[in-house]
Design an enzyme around this catalytic site. Sequence first.
Site, PDB file in Angstrom:
ATOM      1  N   ASP A  87      13.197 -17.315  22.858  1.00 37.58           N
ATOM      2  CA  ASP A  87      14.641 -17.106  22.691  1.00 37.58           C
ATOM      3  C   ASP A  87      14.946 -17.200  21.197  1.00 37.58           C
ATOM      4  O   ASP A  87      14.648 -18.233  20.572  1.00 37.58           O
ATOM      5  CB  ASP A  87      15.356 -18.225  23.482  1.00 37.58           C
ATOM      6  CG  ASP A  87      16.859 -18.073  23.481  1.00 37.58           C
ATOM      7  OD1 ASP A  87      17.401 -17.478  22.540  1.00 37.58           O
ATOM      8  OD2 ASP A  87      17.481 -18.570  24.434  1.00 37.58           O
ATOM      9  N   ALA A 104      31.725  -8.182  12.872  1.00 37.82           N
ATOM     10  CA  ALA A 104      31.554  -9.211  11.833  1.00 37.82           C
ATOM     11  C   ALA A 104      30.125  -9.761  11.832  1.00 37.82           C
ATOM     12  O   ALA A 104      29.578 -10.081  10.772  1.00 37.82           O
ATOM     13  CB  ALA A 104      32.557 -10.341  12.045  1.00 37.82           C
ATOM     14  N   SER A 105      29.501  -9.830  13.015  1.00 34.52           N
ATOM     15  CA  SER A 105      28.111 -10.337  13.052  1.00 34.52           C
ATOM     16  C   SER A 105      27.183  -9.357  12.339  1.00 34.52           C
ATOM     17  O   SER A 105      26.222  -9.755  11.676  1.00 34.52           O
ATOM     18  CB  SER A 105      27.647 -10.598  14.489  1.00 34.52           C
ATOM     19  OG  SER A 105      27.377  -9.393  15.193  1.00 34.52           O
ATOM     20  N   LYS A 106      27.481  -8.059  12.445  1.00 37.09           N
ATOM     21  CA  LYS A 106      26.642  -7.067  11.773  1.00 37.09           C
ATOM     22  C   LYS A 106      26.948  -7.023  10.272  1.00 37.09           C
ATOM     23  O   LYS A 106      26.069  -6.739   9.456  1.00 37.09           O
ATOM     24  CB  LYS A 106      26.810  -5.694  12.426  1.00 37.09           C
ATOM     25  CG  LYS A 106      26.247  -5.643  13.857  1.00 37.09           C
ATOM     26  CD  LYS A 106      24.784  -6.057  13.914  1.00 37.09           C
ATOM     27  CE  LYS A 106      24.153  -5.926  15.284  1.00 37.09           C
ATOM     28  NZ  LYS A 106      22.765  -6.424  15.329  1.00 37.09           N
ATOM     29  N   TYR A 115      31.583  -8.720  17.133  1.00 31.29           N
ATOM     30  CA  TYR A 115      30.323  -7.972  17.004  1.00 31.29           C
ATOM     31  C   TYR A 115      30.214  -7.354  15.611  1.00 31.29           C
ATOM     32  O   TYR A 115      29.201  -7.493  14.920  1.00 31.29           O
ATOM     33  CB  TYR A 115      30.234  -6.887  18.081  1.00 31.29           C
ATOM     34  CG  TYR A 115      29.005  -6.025  17.912  1.00 31.29           C
ATOM     35  CD1 TYR A 115      27.738  -6.533  18.211  1.00 31.29           C
ATOM     36  CD2 TYR A 115      29.098  -4.725  17.418  1.00 31.29           C
ATOM     37  CE1 TYR A 115      26.598  -5.772  18.031  1.00 31.29           C
ATOM     38  CE2 TYR A 115      27.966  -3.949  17.240  1.00 31.29           C
ATOM     39  CZ  TYR A 115      26.719  -4.466  17.543  1.00 31.29           C
ATOM     40  OH  TYR A 115      25.591  -3.706  17.351  1.00 31.29           O
ATOM     41  N   SER A 152      24.297  -2.305  12.271  1.00 32.77           N
ATOM     42  CA  SER A 152      25.045  -1.257  12.979  1.00 32.77           C
ATOM     43  C   SER A 152      25.969  -0.537  12.009  1.00 32.77           C
ATOM     44  O   SER A 152      26.401  -1.127  11.007  1.00 32.77           O
ATOM     45  CB  SER A 152      25.883  -1.927  14.076  1.00 32.77           C
ATOM     46  OG  SER A 152      26.871  -1.050  14.546  1.00 32.77           O
TER      47      SER A 152
HETATM   48  N1  LIG Z   1      22.618   0.599  21.449  1.00 31.51           N
HETATM   49  C1  LIG Z   1      23.485   0.840  20.477  1.00 31.51           C
HETATM   50  O1  LIG Z   1      24.365   1.713  20.596  1.00 31.51           O
HETATM   51  C2  LIG Z   1      23.399   0.050  19.183  1.00 31.51           C
HETATM   52  C3  LIG Z   1      24.185   0.487  18.099  1.00 31.51           C
HETATM   53  C4  LIG Z   1      24.117  -0.222  16.908  1.00 31.51           C
HETATM   54  C5  LIG Z   1      23.287  -1.322  16.784  1.00 31.51           C
HETATM   55  N2  LIG Z   1      22.543  -1.729  17.854  1.00 31.51           N
HETATM   56  C6  LIG Z   1      21.706  -2.931  17.696  1.00 31.51           C
HETATM   57  O2  LIG Z   1      20.389  -2.663  18.125  1.00 31.51           O
HETATM   58  C7  LIG Z   1      19.756  -3.883  18.514  1.00 31.51           C
HETATM   59  C8  LIG Z   1      18.997  -3.649  19.814  1.00 31.51           C
HETATM   60  O3  LIG Z   1      19.905  -3.323  20.834  1.00 31.51           O
HETATM   61  P1  LIG Z   1      19.592  -2.272  21.982  1.00 31.51           P
HETATM   62  O4  LIG Z   1      20.582  -1.183  21.857  1.00 31.51           O
HETATM   63  O5  LIG Z   1      18.161  -1.935  22.021  1.00 31.51           O
HETATM   64  O6  LIG Z   1      20.046  -3.129  23.266  1.00 31.51           O
HETATM   65  P2  LIG Z   1      19.231  -3.712  24.513  1.00 31.51           P
HETATM   66  O7  LIG Z   1      18.481  -2.635  25.215  1.00 31.51           O
HETATM   67  O8  LIG Z   1      20.236  -4.494  25.298  1.00 31.51           O
HETATM   68  O9  LIG Z   1      18.177  -4.700  23.841  1.00 31.51           O
HETATM   69  C9  LIG Z   1      18.531  -5.962  23.331  1.00 31.51           C
HETATM   70  C10 LIG Z   1      17.253  -6.791  23.186  1.00 31.51           C
HETATM   71  O10 LIG Z   1      17.612  -8.069  22.609  1.00 31.51           O
HETATM   72  C11 LIG Z   1      16.948  -9.079  23.358  1.00 31.51           C
HETATM   73  N3  LIG Z   1      17.657 -10.346  23.274  1.00 31.51           N
HETATM   74  C12 LIG Z   1      18.983 -10.581  23.480  1.00 31.51           C
HETATM   75  N4  LIG Z   1      19.240 -11.891  23.343  1.00 31.51           N
HETATM   76  C13 LIG Z   1      18.050 -12.485  23.031  1.00 31.51           C
HETATM   77  C14 LIG Z   1      17.654 -13.823  22.781  1.00 31.51           C
HETATM   78  N5  LIG Z   1      18.527 -14.829  22.808  1.00 31.51           N
HETATM   79  N6  LIG Z   1      16.350 -14.077  22.492  1.00 31.51           N
HETATM   80  C15 LIG Z   1      15.439 -13.071  22.470  1.00 31.51           C
HETATM   81  N7  LIG Z   1      15.761 -11.780  22.692  1.00 31.51           N
HETATM   82  C16 LIG Z   1      17.050 -11.501  22.983  1.00 31.51           C
HETATM   83  C17 LIG Z   1      16.899  -8.549  24.792  1.00 31.51           C
HETATM   84  O11 LIG Z   1      15.812  -9.158  25.490  1.00 31.51           O
HETATM   85  P3  LIG Z   1      15.916 -10.299  26.613  1.00 31.51           P
HETATM   86  O12 LIG Z   1      17.253 -10.182  27.293  1.00 31.51           O
HETATM   87  O13 LIG Z   1      14.746 -10.010  27.495  1.00 31.51           O
HETATM   88  O14 LIG Z   1      15.754 -11.597  25.864  1.00 31.51           O
HETATM   89  C18 LIG Z   1      16.586  -7.078  24.534  1.00 31.51           C
HETATM   90  O15 LIG Z   1      15.193  -6.917  24.376  1.00 31.51           O
HETATM   91  C19 LIG Z   1      20.875  -4.929  18.600  1.00 31.51           C
HETATM   92  O16 LIG Z   1      20.818  -5.775  17.455  1.00 31.51           O
HETATM   93  C20 LIG Z   1      22.146  -4.099  18.566  1.00 31.51           C
HETATM   94  O17 LIG Z   1      23.231  -4.798  17.999  1.00 31.51           O
HETATM   95  C21 LIG Z   1      22.576  -1.069  19.049  1.00 31.51           C
END
Ligand SMILES: NC(=O)c1ccc[n+]([C@@H]2O[C@H](COP(=O)([O-])OP(=O)(O)OC[C@H]3O[C@@H](n4cnc5c(N)ncnc54)[C@H](OP(=O)(O)O)[C@@H]3O)[C@@H](O)[C@H]2O)c1
Length: 262
Positions: free
Chosen positions: A66, A160-162, A158, A145
């Site tokens: 985690d 602000a975190s980015k 969200y 992001s």
């Molecule tokens: N999808 C979009 O449109 C988008 C746009 C801009 C930026 N992003 C960024 O891209 C990144 C990846 O997101 P994604 O789109 O691939 O979403 P996703 O498919 O929901 O993947 C998120 C990943 O983060 C892991 N995670 C969440 N909380 C965690 C924790 N406490 N410890 C360890 N792992 C954790 C999840 O794994 P587990 O739940 O198995 O732990 C999962 O593998 C994020 O930082 C997101 O902000 C996404």
Amino acid sequence: MTQSPPQVALITGASSGIGYATALAFARQGTHVAAIARRADRLAELERAVNALPPGHGDLLPLAADVTRPDELHRAVQQTLERFGRLDIVVANAGIGHRGSIADADWSDLETLLRTNIDGVLHTIRAAVPAMRPTGGGHIVIVSSVAFNLTAPYAAAYSASKAFVSSLARSMRLELEADHIAVTDVLVGRTHTEFNERRLGAGKRTGQGVPTMSPDRVAEGILDAVRHRRSVIVLRFFDRLIVWANSLFPGIMGRLARRQYQ
Ligand SMILES: NC(=O)c1ccc[n+]([C@@H]2O[C@H](COP(=O)([O-])OP(=O)(O)OC[C@H]3O[C@@H](n4cnc5c(N)ncnc54)[C@H](OP(=O)(O)O)[C@@H]3O)[C@@H](O)[C@H]2O)c1
């Protein structure tokens, strides 16, 4: 002539979406991968996918951890060194979204967002850098992001975190120059993953009419950024337009965002 050993990448959030695609892409090019997430069953699925790649692929080390727990990240880095003997690349990708007004949001949701998107990135970097220093180089990729500079009513926490992690990338890049560790800030646009389904908070609307890309496209961009030691990447013309409009017309973009998110 001696061949240089394969590089080793540690990726957080590797159980789905961008992290999963990036882990597969690194393994496909022969890089060993330490894959971190909480869902061990999903990491086992990733391991099977890596083992099914054509010969020459890197190995996968699944590590259930985690990112909000610094002790778990330190242990994961230690296990990576025990298995592969080095650490060259870190992709701080694990993250979660949130929608809803700041005033009315459940504190537990906001706390999960902050612990994951901010503390998780800090814990990842702080655990990894001491392990990267002995190889005399390396690369840290921060998955941020295009919302990092967006006036984002109802997605404020969200966004602000980015902003935090993008700012961190900018400053850390200079701090780590002496260690020859490069830092890339990846400004990701809308990507087709589980992100929207898993988003926290009461607001369930998803922006309409925004083009979506595949996680494989983001993974390609990350590999390219590492290959060319890029500082900042924005993958599509549409996303560059968003970042540019956010900085030039924050009021207009904020009102458009409110219509999308409220
Ligand atoms: N999808 C979009 O449109 C988008 C746009 C801009 C930026 N992003 C960024 O891209 C990144 C990846 O997101 P994604 O789109 O691939 O979403 P996703 O498919 O929901 O993947 C998120 C990943 O983060 C892991 N995670 C969440 N909380 C965690 C924790 N406490 N410890 C360890 N792992 C954790 C999840 O794994 P587990 O739940 O198995 O732990 C999962 O593998 C994020 O930082 C997101 O902000 C996404």
